[in-house]
Write a protein that holds these residues in place. Structure first.
Motif, PDB file in Angstrom:
ATOM      1  N   LEU A  20       0.835  -1.206   0.000  1.00 49.81           N
ATOM      2  CA  LEU A  20       0.000   0.000   0.000  1.00 49.81           C
ATOM      3  C   LEU A  20       0.865   1.249   0.000  1.00 49.81           C
ATOM      4  CD1 LEU A  20      -2.600   1.643   0.353  1.00 49.81           C
ATOM      5  CD2 LEU A  20      -2.484   1.139   2.803  1.00 49.81           C
ATOM      6  N   GLU A  33      -7.260   4.403   2.206  1.00 55.38           N
ATOM      7  CA  GLU A  33      -7.229   3.058   1.630  1.00 55.38           C
ATOM      8  C   GLU A  33      -6.910   1.961   2.642  1.00 55.38           C
ATOM      9  OE1 GLU A  33      -5.121   2.750  -2.149  1.00 55.38           O
ATOM     10  OE2 GLU A  33      -4.804   4.915  -2.109  1.00 55.38           O
ATOM     11  N   ALA A  36      -9.698  -1.009   3.086  1.00 60.74           N
ATOM     12  CA  ALA A  36      -9.802  -1.913   1.945  1.00 60.74           C
ATOM     13  C   ALA A  36      -8.545  -2.768   1.808  1.00 60.74           C
ATOM     14  CB  ALA A  36     -10.042  -1.111   0.666  1.00 60.74           C
ATOM     15  N   PHE A  37      -7.388  -2.169   2.094  1.00 55.64           N
ATOM     16  CA  PHE A  37      -6.136  -2.923   2.010  1.00 55.64           C
ATOM     17  C   PHE A  37      -6.111  -4.054   3.035  1.00 55.64           C
ATOM     18  CE2 PHE A  37      -1.788  -3.683   3.467  1.00 55.64           C
ATOM     19  CZ  PHE A  37      -1.205  -4.093   2.279  1.00 55.64           C
ATOM     20  N   MET A  39      -8.625  -5.656   4.307  1.00 55.28           N
ATOM     21  CA  MET A  39      -9.557  -6.703   3.862  1.00 55.28           C
ATOM     22  C   MET A  39      -8.893  -7.616   2.827  1.00 55.28           C
ATOM     23  SD  MET A  39     -12.729  -6.251   5.228  1.00 55.28           S
ATOM     24  CE  MET A  39     -13.973  -6.624   4.007  1.00 55.28           C
ATOM     25  N   GLU A  40      -8.205  -6.994   1.888  1.00 55.04           N
ATOM     26  CA  GLU A  40      -7.534  -7.763   0.843  1.00 55.04           C
ATOM     27  C   GLU A  40      -6.377  -8.582   1.411  1.00 55.04           C
ATOM     28  OE1 GLU A  40      -5.086  -6.946  -3.348  1.00 55.04           O
ATOM     29  OE2 GLU A  40      -6.071  -5.296  -2.299  1.00 55.04           O
ATOM     30  N   LEU A  41      -5.578  -7.942   2.259  1.00 64.28           N
ATOM     31  CA  LEU A  41      -4.424  -8.629   2.836  1.00 64.28           C
ATOM     32  C   LEU A  41      -4.855  -9.749   3.774  1.00 64.28           C
ATOM     33  CD1 LEU A  41      -1.366  -8.833   3.375  1.00 64.28           C
ATOM     34  CD2 LEU A  41      -1.660  -7.077   5.142  1.00 64.28           C
ATOM     35  N   ALA A  43      -7.412 -11.653   3.767  1.00 62.37           N
ATOM     36  CA  ALA A  43      -7.886 -12.843   3.059  1.00 62.37           C
ATOM     37  C   ALA A  43      -6.746 -13.692   2.512  1.00 62.37           C
ATOM     38  CB  ALA A  43      -8.822 -12.418   1.929  1.00 62.37           C
ATOM     39  N   SER A  44      -5.551 -13.103   2.400  1.00 56.51           N
ATOM     40  CA  SER A  44      -4.410 -13.823   1.836  1.00 56.51           C
ATOM     41  C   SER A  44      -3.468 -14.393   2.891  1.00 56.51           C
ATOM     42  CB  SER A  44      -3.608 -12.881   0.920  1.00 56.51           C
ATOM     43  OG  SER A  44      -2.922 -11.898   1.684  1.00 56.51           O
ATOM     44  N   LYS A  52      -8.688 -16.176  11.852  1.00 49.45           N
ATOM     45  CA  LYS A  52      -9.728 -15.177  11.636  1.00 49.45           C
ATOM     46  C   LYS A  52     -10.733 -15.260  12.774  1.00 49.45           C
ATOM     47  CE  LYS A  52     -12.903 -13.224   8.257  1.00 49.45           C
ATOM     48  NZ  LYS A  52     -13.582 -13.373   6.939  1.00 49.45           N
ATOM     49  N   ASN A  56     -13.838  -9.976   9.798  1.00 45.58           N
ATOM     50  CA  ASN A  56     -12.688  -9.291   9.200  1.00 45.58           C
ATOM     51  C   ASN A  56     -11.634  -8.892  10.237  1.00 45.58           C
ATOM     52  OD1 ASN A  56     -13.942  -9.415   6.613  1.00 45.58           O
ATOM     53  ND2 ASN A  56     -15.187  -7.643   7.182  1.00 45.58           N
ATOM     54  N   ASN A  92      -9.990  -0.662  10.889  1.00 47.69           N
ATOM     55  CA  ASN A  92      -8.993  -0.128   9.953  1.00 47.69           C
ATOM     56  C   ASN A  92      -7.641   0.011  10.650  1.00 47.69           C
ATOM     57  OD1 ASN A  92     -11.126   0.018   8.208  1.00 47.69           O
ATOM     58  ND2 ASN A  92     -11.154   2.243   8.044  1.00 47.69           N
TER      59      ASN A  92
END
Length: 221
Positions: A20, A33, A36-37, A39-41, A43-44, A52, A56, A92
């Motif tokens: 990011l 951002e 959103a970052f 959330m994406e990170l 999941a990986s 988890k 989230n 966040n």
């Protein structure tokens, strides 16, 4: 102003947020951002290393989280991090490896690099803290101007318009913030600087500085 750029404030190898931060010039450009970052990170992340929990929220299995801490997603708590009694993480929030979030500390829309310490009664909002940065007891970031206008970064070369209403502080690697200090909206502190206790800081503090009070800043020898 070159000193305010991400590459000159932070060691990107010391955060999961490197992808990011590496795509922006100034660190505050990443603030909108962060959620959103995460959330994406999240999941990986490896399920062997991270669990988890709730909606989230990803917590490293090696992290220590007090049962009285309250965490709202999206959030990532890194490996070997410690979240202590009654910490309040409002979402966040990316807490780095080996970081400490202390008793009654509140986080909101933040990136804490690895080894950051916000251990006692701190509020950190809309801010990014670099590797090994430390905030003394009761020190806080103030993230909204009293007039509610958009935040500007005041530099010796003139103001930088950020276009952001909520912007706390960008704190470089290994900065020490003294107890009871207030970092006003739009504060940027360069690497390896020290802030005296009970300071009210605004604008830019150059790297390798000792901030004693407004208008009295010494260079480290």
């Amino acid at each position: 102003m070159k000193e305010l750029e991400v590459k000159n404030l932070y060691t990107l190898t010391e955060t999961l947020a490197a992808p990011l931060l590496s795509r922006v010039t100034y660190p505050w450009e990443a603030l909108p951002e962060i959620g959103a970052f995460i959330m994406e990170l999240g999941a990986s992340l490896s399920e062997e290393e991270y669990e988890k929990q709730g909606e989230n929220i990803w917590i490293a299995r090696s992290a220590k989280v007090a049962p009285t801490a309250f965490i709202t997603g999206p959030a990532i708590i890194g490996k070997d991090a410690e979240v202590r009694h009654c910490a309040f993480i409002r979402g966040n929030a990316l807490v780095g490896e080996g970081a400490v979030v202390g008793n009654s500390t509140e986080l909101k829309n933040v990136i804490l690099f690895n080894k950051v310490q916000v251990p006692h009664y701190n509020y950190v909002g809309d801010s990014i803290l670099g590797f090994k940065a430390h905030m003394g007891a009761g020190s806080i970031t103030s993230n909204v101007k009293s007039d509610k206008l958009l935040v500007k970064v005041h530099t010796p070369e003139g103001d930088i318009e950020t276009g952001i209403k909520k912007f706390g502080a960008m704190i470089g690697d290994e900065v020490e913030v003294g107890c009871g200090s207030v970092l006003n909206p739009g504060t940027v502190i360069g690497r390896n600087s020290n802030i005296y206790p009970l300071s009210s800081v605004r604008g830019v503090v150059a790297s390798d500085s000792i901030y004693k009070k407004q208008g009295e800043v010494a260079q480290k020898r």
